[in-house]
Design an enzyme around this catalytic site. Structure first.
Site, mmCIF file in Angstrom:
data_model
loop_
_atom_site.group_PDB
_atom_site.id
_atom_site.type_symbol
_atom_site.label_atom_id
_atom_site.label_comp_id
_atom_site.label_asym_id
_atom_site.label_seq_id
_atom_site.Cartn_x
_atom_site.Cartn_y
_atom_site.Cartn_z
ATOM 1 N N SER A 144 0.856 -1.191 0.000
ATOM 2 C CA SER A 144 0.000 0.000 0.000
ATOM 3 C C SER A 144 0.890 1.239 0.000
ATOM 4 O O SER A 144 2.092 1.162 0.311
ATOM 5 C CB SER A 144 -0.861 -0.013 1.272
ATOM 6 O OG SER A 144 -1.468 1.243 1.486
ATOM 7 N N TYR A 157 -3.700 -0.743 9.954
ATOM 8 C CA TYR A 157 -3.484 -0.910 8.516
ATOM 9 C C TYR A 157 -2.078 -0.423 8.144
ATOM 10 O O TYR A 157 -1.328 -1.103 7.444
ATOM 11 C CB TYR A 157 -4.558 -0.143 7.742
ATOM 12 C CG TYR A 157 -4.553 -0.401 6.248
ATOM 13 C CD1 TYR A 157 -5.128 -1.549 5.719
ATOM 14 C CD2 TYR A 157 -3.970 0.507 5.373
ATOM 15 C CE1 TYR A 157 -5.133 -1.779 4.342
ATOM 16 C CE2 TYR A 157 -3.970 0.282 3.996
ATOM 17 C CZ TYR A 157 -4.558 -0.862 3.492
ATOM 18 O OH TYR A 157 -4.555 -1.092 2.129
HETATM 19 P P1 NAD Z 1 -11.700 -5.301 -1.211
HETATM 20 O O1 NAD Z 1 -12.221 -5.038 0.142
HETATM 21 O O2 NAD Z 1 -12.597 -5.145 -2.389
HETATM 22 O O3 NAD Z 1 -11.026 -6.730 -1.284
HETATM 23 C C1 NAD Z 1 -10.430 -7.354 -0.182
HETATM 24 C C2 NAD Z 1 -10.427 -8.845 -0.435
HETATM 25 O O4 NAD Z 1 -9.868 -9.519 0.699
HETATM 26 C C3 NAD Z 1 -11.838 -9.384 -0.630
HETATM 27 O O5 NAD Z 1 -11.810 -10.346 -1.636
HETATM 28 C C4 NAD Z 1 -12.119 -10.028 0.709
HETATM 29 O O6 NAD Z 1 -13.071 -11.074 0.629
HETATM 30 C C5 NAD Z 1 -10.736 -10.548 1.067
HETATM 31 N N1 NAD Z 1 -10.633 -10.862 2.488
HETATM 32 C C6 NAD Z 1 -10.699 -10.008 3.520
HETATM 33 N N2 NAD Z 1 -10.634 -10.693 4.685
HETATM 34 C C7 NAD Z 1 -10.516 -12.015 4.354
HETATM 35 C C8 NAD Z 1 -10.443 -13.214 5.106
HETATM 36 N N3 NAD Z 1 -10.476 -13.220 6.439
HETATM 37 N N4 NAD Z 1 -10.347 -14.385 4.438
HETATM 38 C C9 NAD Z 1 -10.341 -14.411 3.089
HETATM 39 N N5 NAD Z 1 -10.419 -13.314 2.333
HETATM 40 C C10 NAD Z 1 -10.526 -12.122 2.956
HETATM 41 O O7 NAD Z 1 -10.482 -4.307 -1.368
HETATM 42 P P2 NAD Z 1 -9.316 -4.177 -2.443
HETATM 43 O O8 NAD Z 1 -9.078 -2.751 -2.587
HETATM 44 O O9 NAD Z 1 -9.551 -5.009 -3.640
HETATM 45 O O10 NAD Z 1 -8.104 -4.770 -1.580
HETATM 46 C C11 NAD Z 1 -7.228 -5.768 -2.022
HETATM 47 C C12 NAD Z 1 -5.865 -5.524 -1.399
HETATM 48 O O11 NAD Z 1 -5.335 -4.315 -1.908
HETATM 49 C C13 NAD Z 1 -5.886 -5.374 0.110
HETATM 50 O O12 NAD Z 1 -4.753 -6.012 0.669
HETATM 51 C C14 NAD Z 1 -5.795 -3.880 0.299
HETATM 52 O O13 NAD Z 1 -5.238 -3.524 1.524
HETATM 53 C C15 NAD Z 1 -4.887 -3.508 -0.849
HETATM 54 N N6 NAD Z 1 -4.924 -2.114 -1.259
HETATM 55 C C16 NAD Z 1 -6.027 -1.535 -1.800
HETATM 56 C C17 NAD Z 1 -5.968 -0.212 -2.197
HETATM 57 C C18 NAD Z 1 -7.132 0.489 -2.833
HETATM 58 O O14 NAD Z 1 -7.026 1.686 -3.132
HETATM 59 N N7 NAD Z 1 -8.240 -0.148 -3.102
HETATM 60 C C19 NAD Z 1 -4.799 0.525 -2.026
HETATM 61 C C20 NAD Z 1 -3.700 -0.089 -1.460
HETATM 62 C C21 NAD Z 1 -3.768 -1.404 -1.090
#
Ligand code: NAD
Length: 252
Positions: A144, A157
Site C-alpha cells: 500500500s 493498517y
Molecule cells: P476489497 O475489500 O474489495 O477486497 C479485499 C479482499 O480480501 C476481498 O476479496 C475479501 O473477501 C478478502 N478478504 C478479507 N478478509 C478475508 C479473510 N479473512 N479471508 C479471506 N479473504 C478475505 O479491497 P481491495 O481494494 O480489492 O483490496 C485488495 C488488497 O489491496 C488489500 O490487501 C488492500 O489492503 C490492498 N490495497 C487496496 C488499495 C485500494 O485503493 N483499493 C490501495 C492499497 C492497497
C-alpha cells in the site's frame, strides 16, 4: 521479449479474488496464460467466469484467512487442481478506521492477522512446497502507499502494510537464492470496496484526487500489468521491491 511475460503452464494462487484488485489480478494472470486458484470466503462465481473468459482454468478454494488454519490446505487444494503452485499473490486484506486515541485491540488484531500474519504463514507453506520440489516461484504481496506513508485513522493498517514491505524484503533475502522471487505492489488509490468510505466523503475524495498526477482513481484493471510482470520470467532478477502503481502519487 514476448515470451518473458508468458505464464502458460503456470498456476497462480490469488487470495481475496472475489472482488476488487484480487479479481483484476486473477484475470490479468489468466490473460497471460496462467490457471488460477481463487482463495477466499465469498462466492468466486464472477471471477471464475472472468478467468475462463480470459483463457485460464479457475478453481475456488474456500478459506477464511483471519487465522492461519487453512494455509496448508490452500496449497494442497491448488496442487490437486493442476499439480503445481508457481505464483502466490497475497492480496486479501482488510482496513479498520478510527482515531488512534480510540483504536481498539480487536481492530488492531483483526487487521494484523489477515494483512500480515496469514500472509507470512501462507508464503511459508507455498515456499516449503517449492523448495521440497527444487522449483522456483513468485510471491507478490499487495502492499500500500501506507507501506511508505503514515496516513491517519488507520493505525493497524499502516502498521500491517509497513510491516509487509519489511517482510517482503526479508523473504526476498532468504529465498532469492532458492529461485523464489518475493516482491510487492503498492497500489495507490483504487476504486474498490476498500476505499468506498473515502470516495463517499466529498472532502477526502477531492483532496485525494487533487494529489494524483494521473487525475483519476485507479481502476482495478490498471494493476494487472504490474502483477503479470512480477509473476513472469521478465522479473526473474527482481527481488524485494515494493513497486508503486499509484498514478504518480508518491512522485508528488
Ligand atoms: P476489497 O475489500 O474489495 O477486497 C479485499 C479482499 O480480501 C476481498 O476479496 C475479501 O473477501 C478478502 N478478504 C478479507 N478478509 C478475508 C479473510 N479473512 N479471508 C479471506 N479473504 C478475505 O479491497 P481491495 O481494494 O480489492 O483490496 C485488495 C488488497 O489491496 C488489500 O490487501 C488492500 O489492503 C490492498 N490495497 C487496496 C488499495 C485500494 O485503493 N483499493 C490501495 C492499497 C492497497
Amino acid at each position: 521479449m514476448a515470451a518473458s511475460f508468458d505464464l502458460t503452464g503456470k498456476t497462480a494462487i490469488v487470495t481475496g479474488a472475489n472482488t476488487g484488485l484480487g479479481q483484476a489480478i486473477a484475470v490479468a494472470l489468466a490473460g497471460a496464460g496462467a490457471d488460477v486458484a481463487l482463495v477466499g470466503r465469498s462466492s468466486m462465481a464472477d471471477t471464475e467466469a472472468a478467468v475462463s473468459a480470459a483463457g485460464g482454468r479457475a478453481k475456488t478454494i474456500q478459506a477464511d484467512l483471519s487465522t492461519i488454519e487453512p494455509v496448508n490446505r490452500v496449497i494442497e487444494e491448488t496442487l490437486a487442481f493442476t499439480g503445481r503452485a508457481d505464483i502466490l499473490v497475497n492480496n486479501a486484506g482488510i482496513i479498520r478506521r478510527a482515531d488512534a486515541i480510540n483504536f481498539t485491540e480487536a481492530d488492531w488484531d483483526a487487521v494484523m492477522d489477515v494483512n500480515l500474519k496469514t500472509v507470512f504463514f501462507l508464503s511459508q507453506a507455498f515456499a516449503k512446497n517449492l523448495i521440497s520440489e527444487s522449483k522456483g516461484g513468485k510471491i507478490i504481496n499487495i502492499a500500500s502507499l501506507l507501506s511508505f506513508q503514515g496516513g491517519i485513522r488507520i493505525p493497524s493498517y499502516t502498521a500491517s502494510k509497513s510491516g509487509l514491505a519489511g517482510l517482503t524484503r526479508l523473504l526476498a533475502c532468504e529465498w532469492a537464492g532458492k529461485g523464489i522471487n518475493v516482491n510487492a505492489i503498492a497500489p495507490g488509490y483504487f476504486s474498490t470496496n476498500n476505499t468506498e468510505a473515502l470516495r463517499n466523503d466529498p472532502d477526502r475524495n477531492s483532496a485525494i484526487l487533487g494529489r494524483i498526477p494521473a487525475g483519476h482513481w485507479g481502476q482495478p484493471e490498471e494493476l494487472g500489468g504490474a502483477a503479470v510482470f512480477l509473476a513472469a520470467p521478465a522479473s526473474d532478477y527482481v527481488h524485494g521491491i515494493v513497486l508503486p502503481v499509484d498514478g504518480g502519487w508518491l512522485a508528488r
